[in-house]
Design a protein around this motif. Structure first.
Motif, PDB file in Angstrom:
ATOM      1  N   GLY A  53       0.796  -1.228   0.000  1.00 45.18           N
ATOM      2  CA  GLY A  53       0.000   0.000   0.000  1.00 45.18           C
ATOM      3  C   GLY A  53       0.824   1.271   0.000  1.00 45.18           C
ATOM      4  O   GLY A  53       0.285   2.366  -0.181  1.00 45.18           O
ATOM      5  N   TRP A  54       2.148   1.158   0.189  1.00 46.40           N
ATOM      6  CA  TRP A  54       3.031   2.333   0.174  1.00 46.40           C
ATOM      7  C   TRP A  54       3.505   2.589  -1.251  1.00 46.40           C
ATOM      8  O   TRP A  54       4.012   1.689  -1.917  1.00 46.40           O
ATOM      9  CB  TRP A  54       4.239   2.114   1.084  1.00 46.40           C
ATOM     10  CG  TRP A  54       3.890   2.129   2.538  1.00 46.40           C
ATOM     11  CD1 TRP A  54       3.618   1.054   3.332  1.00 46.40           C
ATOM     12  CD2 TRP A  54       3.775   3.284   3.371  1.00 46.40           C
ATOM     13  NE1 TRP A  54       3.330   1.459   4.606  1.00 46.40           N
ATOM     14  CE2 TRP A  54       3.421   2.815   4.672  1.00 46.40           C
ATOM     15  CE3 TRP A  54       3.920   4.659   3.162  1.00 46.40           C
ATOM     16  CZ2 TRP A  54       3.220   3.686   5.739  1.00 46.40           C
ATOM     17  CZ3 TRP A  54       3.724   5.525   4.222  1.00 46.40           C
ATOM     18  CH2 TRP A  54       3.374   5.046   5.500  1.00 46.40           C
ATOM     19  N   PHE A  55       3.325   3.816  -1.693  1.00 43.25           N
ATOM     20  CA  PHE A  55       3.723   4.199  -3.054  1.00 43.25           C
ATOM     21  C   PHE A  55       5.070   4.911  -3.020  1.00 43.25           C
ATOM     22  O   PHE A  55       5.272   5.879  -2.276  1.00 43.25           O
ATOM     23  CB  PHE A  55       2.679   5.132  -3.664  1.00 43.25           C
ATOM     24  CG  PHE A  55       3.092   5.741  -4.982  1.00 43.25           C
ATOM     25  CD1 PHE A  55       3.150   4.959  -6.124  1.00 43.25           C
ATOM     26  CD2 PHE A  55       3.449   7.087  -5.065  1.00 43.25           C
ATOM     27  CE1 PHE A  55       3.550   5.507  -7.336  1.00 43.25           C
ATOM     28  CE2 PHE A  55       3.842   7.642  -6.265  1.00 43.25           C
ATOM     29  CZ  PHE A  55       3.896   6.847  -7.411  1.00 43.25           C
ATOM     30  N   SER A  56       6.009   4.421  -3.829  1.00 44.60           N
ATOM     31  CA  SER A  56       7.341   5.042  -3.926  1.00 44.60           C
ATOM     32  C   SER A  56       7.261   6.221  -4.888  1.00 44.60           C
ATOM     33  O   SER A  56       7.027   6.039  -6.084  1.00 44.60           O
ATOM     34  CB  SER A  56       8.361   4.026  -4.436  1.00 44.60           C
ATOM     35  OG  SER A  56       8.443   2.934  -3.547  1.00 44.60           O
ATOM     36  N   THR A  57       7.483   7.433  -4.375  1.00 37.81           N
ATOM     37  CA  THR A  57       7.306   8.637  -5.191  1.00 37.81           C
ATOM     38  C   THR A  57       8.437   8.865  -6.187  1.00 37.81           C
ATOM     39  O   THR A  57       8.248   9.557  -7.182  1.00 37.81           O
ATOM     40  CB  THR A  57       7.205   9.885  -4.304  1.00 37.81           C
ATOM     41  OG1 THR A  57       8.462  10.085  -3.617  1.00 37.81           O
ATOM     42  CG2 THR A  57       6.071   9.768  -3.297  1.00 37.81           C
ATOM     43  N   GLY A  58       9.627   8.311  -5.889  1.00 34.47           N
ATOM     44  CA  GLY A  58      10.772   8.593  -6.755  1.00 34.47           C
ATOM     45  C   GLY A  58      11.425   9.918  -6.418  1.00 34.47           C
ATOM     46  O   GLY A  58      12.356  10.354  -7.096  1.00 34.47           O
ATOM     47  N   ASP A  59      10.949  10.562  -5.344  1.00 37.01           N
ATOM     48  CA  ASP A  59      11.535  11.835  -4.913  1.00 37.01           C
ATOM     49  C   ASP A  59      12.287  11.644  -3.601  1.00 37.01           C
ATOM     50  O   ASP A  59      11.803  10.962  -2.689  1.00 37.01           O
ATOM     51  CB  ASP A  59      10.447  12.896  -4.711  1.00 37.01           C
ATOM     52  CG  ASP A  59       9.964  13.477  -6.021  1.00 37.01           C
ATOM     53  OD1 ASP A  59      10.808  13.991  -6.781  1.00 37.01           O
ATOM     54  OD2 ASP A  59       8.755  13.410  -6.307  1.00 37.01           O
ATOM     55  N   TYR A  60      13.445  12.273  -3.512  1.00 33.85           N
ATOM     56  CA  TYR A  60      14.238  12.219  -2.290  1.00 33.85           C
ATOM     57  C   TYR A  60      14.000  13.491  -1.475  1.00 33.85           C
ATOM     58  O   TYR A  60      13.745  14.559  -2.027  1.00 33.85           O
ATOM     59  CB  TYR A  60      15.729  12.117  -2.630  1.00 33.85           C
ATOM     60  CG  TYR A  60      16.206  10.702  -2.844  1.00 33.85           C
ATOM     61  CD1 TYR A  60      17.288  10.194  -2.142  1.00 33.85           C
ATOM     62  CD2 TYR A  60      15.552   9.852  -3.731  1.00 33.85           C
ATOM     63  CE1 TYR A  60      17.725   8.883  -2.324  1.00 33.85           C
ATOM     64  CE2 TYR A  60      15.981   8.547  -3.933  1.00 33.85           C
ATOM     65  CZ  TYR A  60      17.059   8.074  -3.225  1.00 33.85           C
ATOM     66  OH  TYR A  60      17.478   6.777  -3.415  1.00 33.85           O
ATOM     67  N   THR A  84      14.519  17.223  -2.048  1.00 30.42           N
ATOM     68  CA  THR A  84      15.862  17.590  -2.532  1.00 30.42           C
ATOM     69  C   THR A  84      16.063  17.280  -4.013  1.00 30.42           C
ATOM     70  O   THR A  84      16.929  17.868  -4.650  1.00 30.42           O
ATOM     71  CB  THR A  84      16.944  16.859  -1.719  1.00 30.42           C
ATOM     72  OG1 THR A  84      16.662  15.452  -1.731  1.00 30.42           O
ATOM     73  CG2 THR A  84      16.965  17.345  -0.275  1.00 30.42           C
ATOM     74  N   GLY A  85      15.270  16.356  -4.569  1.00 32.56           N
ATOM     75  CA  GLY A  85      15.422  16.072  -6.000  1.00 32.56           C
ATOM     76  C   GLY A  85      14.811  14.736  -6.389  1.00 32.56           C
ATOM     77  O   GLY A  85      14.494  13.903  -5.534  1.00 32.56           O
ATOM     78  N   ARG A  86      14.640  14.552  -7.686  1.00 31.26           N
ATOM     79  CA  ARG A  86      14.094  13.298  -8.216  1.00 31.26           C
ATOM     80  C   ARG A  86      15.169  12.209  -8.186  1.00 31.26           C
ATOM     81  O   ARG A  86      16.337  12.470  -8.517  1.00 31.26           O
ATOM     82  CB  ARG A  86      13.641  13.474  -9.668  1.00 31.26           C
ATOM     83  CG  ARG A  86      12.393  14.295  -9.887  1.00 31.26           C
ATOM     84  CD  ARG A  86      11.153  13.619  -9.410  1.00 31.26           C
ATOM     85  NE  ARG A  86      10.759  12.462 -10.230  1.00 31.26           N
ATOM     86  CZ  ARG A  86       9.875  11.559  -9.815  1.00 31.26           C
ATOM     87  NH1 ARG A  86       9.344  11.626  -8.625  1.00 31.26           N
ATOM     88  NH2 ARG A  86       9.546  10.558 -10.614  1.00 31.26           N
ATOM     89  N   LYS A  87      14.753  11.027  -7.808  1.00 34.40           N
ATOM     90  CA  LYS A  87      15.670   9.887  -7.749  1.00 34.40           C
ATOM     91  C   LYS A  87      16.363   9.679  -9.096  1.00 34.40           C
ATOM     92  O   LYS A  87      17.571   9.468  -9.164  1.00 34.40           O
ATOM     93  CB  LYS A  87      14.863   8.637  -7.363  1.00 34.40           C
ATOM     94  CG  LYS A  87      15.674   7.390  -7.105  1.00 34.40           C
ATOM     95  CD  LYS A  87      14.737   6.268  -6.655  1.00 34.40           C
ATOM     96  CE  LYS A  87      15.509   4.998  -6.346  1.00 34.40           C
ATOM     97  NZ  LYS A  87      14.611   3.919  -5.871  1.00 34.40           N
ATOM     98  N   LYS A  88      15.576   9.777 -10.184  1.00 27.26           N
ATOM     99  CA  LYS A  88      16.146   9.520 -11.518  1.00 27.26           C
ATOM    100  C   LYS A  88      17.001  10.675 -12.023  1.00 27.26           C
ATOM    101  O   LYS A  88      17.751  10.521 -12.983  1.00 27.26           O
ATOM    102  CB  LYS A  88      15.039   9.208 -12.524  1.00 27.26           C
ATOM    103  CG  LYS A  88      14.031  10.322 -12.738  1.00 27.26           C
ATOM    104  CD  LYS A  88      12.928   9.866 -13.694  1.00 27.26           C
ATOM    105  CE  LYS A  88      11.905  10.964 -13.925  1.00 27.26           C
ATOM    106  NZ  LYS A  88      10.819  10.546 -14.822  1.00 27.26           N
ATOM    107  N   ASP A  89      16.912  11.859 -11.369  1.00 28.98           N
ATOM    108  CA  ASP A  89      17.712  13.011 -11.795  1.00 28.98           C
ATOM    109  C   ASP A  89      19.061  13.094 -11.079  1.00 28.98           C
ATOM    110  O   ASP A  89      19.948  13.825 -11.500  1.00 28.98           O
ATOM    111  CB  ASP A  89      16.957  14.325 -11.533  1.00 28.98           C
ATOM    112  CG  ASP A  89      15.739  14.481 -12.427  1.00 28.98           C
ATOM    113  OD1 ASP A  89      15.649  13.752 -13.429  1.00 28.98           O
ATOM    114  OD2 ASP A  89      14.879  15.327 -12.115  1.00 28.98           O
ATOM    115  N   ILE A  90      19.187  12.376  -9.964  1.00 29.45           N
ATOM    116  CA  ILE A  90      20.412  12.465  -9.158  1.00 29.45           C
ATOM    117  C   ILE A  90      21.613  12.003  -9.987  1.00 29.45           C
ATOM    118  O   ILE A  90      21.569  10.976 -10.664  1.00 29.45           O
ATOM    119  CB  ILE A  90      20.294  11.612  -7.879  1.00 29.45           C
ATOM    120  CG1 ILE A  90      19.217  12.200  -6.958  1.00 29.45           C
ATOM    121  CG2 ILE A  90      21.624  11.540  -7.135  1.00 29.45           C
ATOM    122  CD1 ILE A  90      18.875  11.318  -5.776  1.00 29.45           C
TER     123      ILE A  90
END
Length: 346
Positions: free
Chosen positions: A208-215, A227-233
């Protein structure tokens, strides 16, 4: 309330605009007016006596620069800056009275400005609030219908997206030594899954937990900061993480810089260097520095980047720049199409 007038700016098929700028307004019995186009926002704010607007950071930055240029032309900027300092600890209502002239530029009725869909430069947020313009940040995703958190009059901190809305739980996972982790959320507004795509659903939904992809991180009071998008780091060869938006905010503070894109390029097999594509405003730089060749402008901009580098740790320093007057490619909500841009750079 029923007394409010909401200016709808973004495309209504975008979930942020549909929910916040259309359905919520309808639910409250407020009046919704539709923007005539990005160039007409300030005109519409005045024409319709708008009280509330939800928009993207780029629009607020443009409005801020418009106000600043107008004040400079009128010779009032220095006085305004002095008053910002003088009244910085006063109430928003008092600031609204002191800076009435600026509020009148925006129709004189603004109660609330909400920024969402992308990160807002903390400096811009602060400048608005110094003028008594109640600008707050919100955060959400299509998959969360969309609002996860938002700043309010009661729950507000500079640079934060506020606290989560009552129906949403949020926590951080895989937290590093800097207390930064990935934001995951749970609640009735979180999607059931991607349509006919169980594989992608499994990647982002767990118990039920959704991973946002944001740090991001939370402070002791429960305020959330992104602080930023996981895929942008950008992960450097030495293992250090770089959040490009953090450096882009610094570059974009240069008066004649319109926008920028920070990316990495392999220097050799053991090292990675950070680079920046910088979009400058030709009219502004010409007005400030005079007529020059593009190479001369590049050198002037490079000297400014060197100053920024002095304030950054060694691994975050920009080593190479390219300059252009062509705007970066964007979505309908004015987000930079980072990956389309990177295809042509790396």
């Amino acid at each position: 309330t029923q007394e409010d007038v909401f200016l709808s700016v973004l495309p209504i098929h975008h979930v942020f605009e549909c929910t916040v700028g259309f359905l919520f307004s309808l639910y409250k019995g407020a009046e919704t007016v539709f923007c005539d186009g990005l160039r007409h926002i300030v005109e519409n704010l005045n024409e319709y006596h708008v009280t509330v607007m939800a928009c993207v950071p780029g629009i607020y930055e443009r409005i801020f620069m418009m106000i600043r240029k107008k004040l400079e032309k009128q010779g009032k900027l220095e006085e305004i800056l002095e008053n910002e300092e003088k009244y910085k600890n006063f109430s928003m209502q008092k600031k609204k009275e002191v800076f009435k002239e600026i509020h009148d530029m925006l129709g004189g009725k603004i109660k609330l400005l909400i920024s969402g869909a992308a990160a807002l430069d903390k400096t811009i947020e602060e400048r608005y609030r110094l003028l008594g313009l109640n600008l707050v940040q919100g955060y959400g995703l299509t998959e969360t219908s969309p609002v996860v958190a938002v700043g309010t009059n009661k729950n507000y901190k500079l640079g934060s997206i506020g606290k989560t809305v009552p129906s949403v739980e949020a926590k951080l996972v895989d937290v590093n030594d800097d207390r930064i982790g990935e934001l995951v959320v749970k609640g009735p507004s979180v999607m059931l899954g991607y349509y006919k795509n169980p594989e992608e659903t499994k990647k982002v939904l767990k118990d039920g937990w959704f991973s946002t992809g944001d740090y991001g991180y939370k402070d002791k009071d429960g305020f959330v900061y992104i602080t930023g998008r996981k895929k942008d780091i950008i992960v450097l060869k030495n293992g250090k993480n770089v959040y490009p938006q953090e450096i882009e905010f610094l570059i974009n503070k240069i008066p004649y810089i319109a926008e920028s894109l920070v990316y990495s390029r392999d220097k050799d097999t053991t090292d990675t260097m950070l680079c920046a594509k910088i979009v400058y405003d030709k009219d502004t730089i010409k007005q400030m520095i005079g007529e020059k060749t593009e190479e001369e402008y590049k050198e002037i901009i490079w000297q400014e980047i060197k100053k920024i580098n002095q304030e950054l740790p060694i691994f975050k320093k920009i080593k190479n720049i390219t300059i252009t007057t062509e705007p970066l490619k964007k979505t309908t909500t004015q987000k930079v199409k980072r990956y389309e841009e990177l295809k042509n750079l790396t």
